[in-house]
Design a protein around this motif. Structure first.
Motif, PDB file in Angstrom:
ATOM      1  N   GLU A  83      31.299  52.762  37.316  1.00 58.48           N
ATOM      2  CA  GLU A  83      30.891  51.437  38.046  1.00 58.48           C
ATOM      3  C   GLU A  83      31.538  50.229  36.903  1.00 58.48           C
ATOM      4  OE1 GLU A  83      27.284  48.816  38.959  1.00 58.48           O
ATOM      5  OE2 GLU A  83      27.626  50.223  40.561  1.00 58.48           O
ATOM      6  N   ASP A  84      31.025  50.144  35.793  1.00 54.24           N
ATOM      7  CA  ASP A  84      31.426  49.027  34.987  1.00 54.24           C
ATOM      8  C   ASP A  84      32.893  48.997  34.720  1.00 54.24           C
ATOM      9  OD1 ASP A  84      28.703  48.218  34.736  1.00 54.24           O
ATOM     10  OD2 ASP A  84      28.435  49.348  32.873  1.00 54.24           O
ATOM     11  N   LYS A  85      33.469  50.015  34.463  1.00 58.11           N
ATOM     12  CA  LYS A  85      35.000  50.289  34.409  1.00 58.11           C
ATOM     13  C   LYS A  85      35.836  49.682  35.689  1.00 58.11           C
ATOM     14  CE  LYS A  85      34.895  54.146  31.187  1.00 58.11           C
ATOM     15  NZ  LYS A  85      35.211  55.420  31.107  1.00 58.11           N
ATOM     16  N   LEU A  86      35.184  50.255  36.782  1.00 57.13           N
ATOM     17  CA  LEU A  86      35.645  49.859  38.067  1.00 57.13           C
ATOM     18  C   LEU A  86      35.592  48.265  38.415  1.00 57.13           C
ATOM     19  CD1 LEU A  86      34.864  52.850  40.415  1.00 57.13           C
ATOM     20  CD2 LEU A  86      36.911  52.342  39.554  1.00 57.13           C
ATOM     21  N   ILE A  87      34.318  47.736  38.043  1.00 56.96           N
ATOM     22  CA  ILE A  87      34.185  46.477  38.334  1.00 56.96           C
ATOM     23  C   ILE A  87      35.259  45.537  37.224  1.00 56.96           C
ATOM     24  CG2 ILE A  87      32.730  44.591  37.678  1.00 56.96           C
ATOM     25  CD1 ILE A  87      30.262  46.582  38.692  1.00 56.96           C
ATOM     26  N   ASN A  88      35.362  46.020  36.069  1.00 50.01           N
ATOM     27  CA  ASN A  88      36.273  45.280  35.273  1.00 50.01           C
ATOM     28  C   ASN A  88      37.724  45.272  35.808  1.00 50.01           C
ATOM     29  OD1 ASN A  88      34.622  44.507  33.503  1.00 50.01           O
ATOM     30  ND2 ASN A  88      34.821  46.321  32.152  1.00 50.01           N
ATOM     31  N   LEU A  89      38.190  46.249  36.870  1.00 49.07           N
ATOM     32  CA  LEU A  89      39.751  46.365  37.163  1.00 49.07           C
ATOM     33  C   LEU A  89      39.580  45.358  38.651  1.00 49.07           C
ATOM     34  CD1 LEU A  89      40.351  50.076  37.396  1.00 49.07           C
ATOM     35  CD2 LEU A  89      41.228  48.389  35.779  1.00 49.07           C
ATOM     36  N   ALA A  90      38.350  44.884  39.144  1.00 53.95           N
ATOM     37  CA  ALA A  90      38.577  44.088  40.312  1.00 53.95           C
ATOM     38  C   ALA A  90      39.021  42.866  40.456  1.00 53.95           C
ATOM     39  CB  ALA A  90      37.001  43.811  40.713  1.00 53.95           C
ATOM     40  N   LYS A  91      39.898  42.482  41.306  1.00 48.06           N
ATOM     41  CA  LYS A  91      40.763  41.286  41.209  1.00 48.06           C
ATOM     42  C   LYS A  91      40.081  39.879  41.277  1.00 48.06           C
ATOM     43  CE  LYS A  91      42.239  41.545  46.115  1.00 48.06           C
ATOM     44  NZ  LYS A  91      41.127  42.558  46.744  1.00 48.06           N
ATOM     45  N   ASP A  92      38.739  39.974  42.065  1.00 50.29           N
ATOM     46  CA  ASP A  92      37.900  38.845  42.075  1.00 50.29           C
ATOM     47  C   ASP A  92      36.417  39.126  42.402  1.00 50.29           C
ATOM     48  OD1 ASP A  92      37.575  39.733  44.857  1.00 50.29           O
ATOM     49  OD2 ASP A  92      39.370  38.488  45.561  1.00 50.29           O
ATOM     50  N   ASP A  93      35.820  38.105  42.699  1.00 57.19           N
ATOM     51  CA  ASP A  93      34.209  38.139  42.509  1.00 57.19           C
ATOM     52  C   ASP A  93      33.841  38.982  43.783  1.00 57.19           C
ATOM     53  OD1 ASP A  93      33.575  36.821  40.445  1.00 57.19           O
ATOM     54  OD2 ASP A  93      33.174  35.043  41.267  1.00 57.19           O
ATOM     55  N   GLN A  94      34.563  38.840  45.032  1.00 60.49           N
ATOM     56  CA  GLN A  94      34.145  39.425  46.225  1.00 60.49           C
ATOM     57  C   GLN A  94      34.237  41.022  46.026  1.00 60.49           C
ATOM     58  OE1 GLN A  94      36.392  38.262  49.654  1.00 60.49           O
ATOM     59  NE2 GLN A  94      35.500  39.744  51.064  1.00 60.49           N
ATOM     60  N   GLU A  95      35.627  41.580  45.357  1.00 60.54           N
ATOM     61  CA  GLU A  95      35.845  42.786  45.154  1.00 60.54           C
ATOM     62  C   GLU A  95      34.664  43.395  44.169  1.00 60.54           C
ATOM     63  OE1 GLU A  95      39.242  45.137  43.048  1.00 60.54           O
ATOM     64  OE2 GLU A  95      39.802  44.598  45.459  1.00 60.54           O
ATOM     65  N   ARG A  96      34.528  42.502  43.168  1.00 60.42           N
ATOM     66  CA  ARG A  96      33.231  43.197  42.230  1.00 60.42           C
ATOM     67  C   ARG A  96      32.071  43.280  43.064  1.00 60.42           C
ATOM     68  NH1 ARG A  96      36.599  40.392  38.717  1.00 60.42           N
ATOM     69  NH2 ARG A  96      35.814  38.240  39.188  1.00 60.42           N
ATOM     70  N   LYS A  97      31.673  42.225  43.731  1.00 65.24           N
ATOM     71  CA  LYS A  97      30.227  42.543  44.451  1.00 65.24           C
ATOM     72  C   LYS A  97      30.153  43.791  45.312  1.00 65.24           C
ATOM     73  CE  LYS A  97      27.196  39.970  47.710  1.00 65.24           C
ATOM     74  NZ  LYS A  97      26.960  38.727  48.154  1.00 65.24           N
ATOM     75  N   TRP A  98      31.449  43.935  45.988  1.00 63.68           N
ATOM     76  CA  TRP A  98      31.637  45.250  47.010  1.00 63.68           C
ATOM     77  C   TRP A  98      31.706  46.433  46.192  1.00 63.68           C
ATOM     78  CZ3 TRP A  98      35.012  49.255  47.448  1.00 63.68           C
ATOM     79  CH2 TRP A  98      34.822  50.147  48.469  1.00 63.68           C
ATOM     80  N   ILE A  99      32.146  46.429  44.928  1.00 63.18           N
ATOM     81  CA  ILE A  99      32.124  47.712  44.031  1.00 63.18           C
ATOM     82  C   ILE A  99      30.781  47.939  43.761  1.00 63.18           C
ATOM     83  CG2 ILE A  99      32.772  48.823  41.805  1.00 63.18           C
ATOM     84  CD1 ILE A  99      35.541  47.399  42.108  1.00 63.18           C
ATOM     85  N   LYS A 100      29.769  46.850  43.376  1.00 69.17           N
ATOM     86  CA  LYS A 100      28.586  46.958  42.802  1.00 69.17           C
ATOM     87  C   LYS A 100      27.649  47.467  44.022  1.00 69.17           C
ATOM     88  CE  LYS A 100      25.569  45.151  39.551  1.00 69.17           C
ATOM     89  NZ  LYS A 100      25.284  46.395  38.984  1.00 69.17           N
ATOM     90  N   LYS A 101      27.800  46.992  45.234  1.00 70.09           N
ATOM     91  CA  LYS A 101      26.828  47.213  46.241  1.00 70.09           C
ATOM     92  C   LYS A 101      27.281  48.074  47.294  1.00 70.09           C
ATOM     93  CE  LYS A 101      23.907  43.646  45.774  1.00 70.09           C
ATOM     94  NZ  LYS A 101      22.675  43.901  45.373  1.00 70.09           N
ATOM     95  N   LYS A 102      28.610  48.545  47.438  1.00 70.41           N
ATOM     96  CA  LYS A 102      29.136  49.440  48.758  1.00 70.41           C
ATOM     97  C   LYS A 102      29.881  50.467  48.198  1.00 70.41           C
ATOM     98  CE  LYS A 102      26.946  46.926  51.826  1.00 70.41           C
ATOM     99  NZ  LYS A 102      25.609  47.323  52.237  1.00 70.41           N
ATOM    100  N   ALA A 103      30.649  50.526  47.242  1.00 65.29           N
ATOM    101  CA  ALA A 103      31.435  51.534  46.730  1.00 65.29           C
ATOM    102  C   ALA A 103      31.050  52.542  46.854  1.00 65.29           C
ATOM    103  CB  ALA A 103      32.396  50.970  45.638  1.00 65.29           C
ATOM    104  N   HIS A 104      30.020  53.075  46.276  1.00 64.33           N
ATOM    105  CA  HIS A 104      29.265  54.438  46.042  1.00 64.33           C
ATOM    106  C   HIS A 104      29.199  55.065  47.454  1.00 64.33           C
ATOM    107  CE1 HIS A 104      25.747  51.939  46.885  1.00 64.33           C
ATOM    108  NE2 HIS A 104      25.142  52.961  47.020  1.00 64.33           N
ATOM    109  N   VAL A 105      29.255  54.240  48.446  1.00 67.90           N
ATOM    110  CA  VAL A 105      29.152  55.067  49.930  1.00 67.90           C
ATOM    111  C   VAL A 105      30.241  55.614  50.301  1.00 67.90           C
ATOM    112  CG1 VAL A 105      28.552  54.656  52.441  1.00 67.90           C
ATOM    113  CG2 VAL A 105      27.100  53.218  50.380  1.00 67.90           C
ATOM    114  N   VAL A 106      31.474  55.134  49.527  1.00 74.51           N
ATOM    115  CA  VAL A 106      32.738  56.003  49.836  1.00 74.51           C
ATOM    116  C   VAL A 106      33.123  55.724  51.256  1.00 74.51           C
ATOM    117  CG1 VAL A 106      34.385  57.655  49.325  1.00 74.51           C
ATOM    118  CG2 VAL A 106      32.340  57.266  47.795  1.00 74.51           C
ATOM    119  N   PRO A 107      33.176  54.497  51.949  1.00 75.12           N
ATOM    120  CA  PRO A 107      33.834  54.359  53.329  1.00 75.12           C
ATOM    121  C   PRO A 107      35.176  55.238  53.470  1.00 75.12           C
ATOM    122  CG  PRO A 107      33.011  52.305  52.572  1.00 75.12           C
ATOM    123  CD  PRO A 107      33.273  53.084  51.406  1.00 75.12           C
ATOM    124  N   THR A 108      35.332  55.957  54.515  1.00 74.17           N
ATOM    125  CA  THR A 108      36.556  56.722  54.771  1.00 74.17           C
ATOM    126  C   THR A 108      37.693  55.970  54.602  1.00 74.17           C
ATOM    127  OG1 THR A 108      35.305  58.279  56.077  1.00 74.17           O
ATOM    128  CG2 THR A 108      37.669  58.471  56.421  1.00 74.17           C
TER     129      THR A 108
END
Length: 174
Positions: free
Chosen positions: A59-84
């Motif tokens: 998660e931390d590495k992926l958050i560091n790649l995020a382009k903005d705060d919205q994407e960082r928040k999405w990775i932290k809260k929702k990415a682990h669900v892995v929407p198709t």
């Protein structure tokens, strides 16, 4: 104050790896019984569960790649669900941190299309059962190999051995 309903951590990762292995076993069992579309769906689910484990552990590495705060928040809260619809993009992000499962994800997405559409032209790339089986075996072997490489401590020996037995039976039957 907002509170998470569950903690996404080590236990969650272990559960996703066990889910992935179980789905691989179910996929092969369903194939042997003639339920090819359900089998494809379980192989797809196995890859999705594996991706979830990767996202949580990186998660931390992926958050560091995020382009903005919205994407960082999405990775932290929702990415682990892995929407198709986000699987391919998440696989690309994982590749940027050294985990290359893009081809595995592509195969899984093709199997997902087959699960829902069968051999319908324009909706599935497959026209023969043999083609589906070839990709199914690729996904099962690839997922199992990735689990052995990155998540060996969670692997269940009995399940892995049963997967290997079923793979051997299916490959000999081709």
């Amino acid at each position: 104050m907002e509170k998470d309903l569950y903690k996404v951590g080590e236990d969650y990762v272990e559960a996703r790896i066990i889910e992935s292995l179980s789905d691989l076993l179910l996929s092969l069992t369903l194939w042997k019984e003639g339920y090819t579309r359900n089998s494809a769906g379980k192989a797809f689910s196995a890859v999705k569960a594996l991706m979830s484990a990767f996202i949580v552990t990186n998660e931390d590495k992926l958050i560091n790649l995020a382009k903005d705060d919205q994407e960082r928040k999405w990775i932290k809260k929702k990415a682990h669900v892995v929407p198709t619809h986000d699987m391919y993009g998440l696989a690309q992000l994982l590749r940027k941190i050294g985990i290359d499962i893009v081809n595995l994800v592509n195969y899984a997405l093709d199997l997902h299309d087959y699960q829902y559409n069968g051999f319908e032209p324009g909706f599935s790339k497959y026209s023969k059962t043999e083609q589906v089986l070839e990709d199914l075996i690729t996904v099962v072997k690839g997922t199992k190999k990735v689990i052995e490489l990155y998540f060996a401590k969670y692997e269940i020996k009995e399940v892995s051995e049963k997967i290997d037995e079923l793979l051997k039976e299916l490959e000999e039957g081709e």
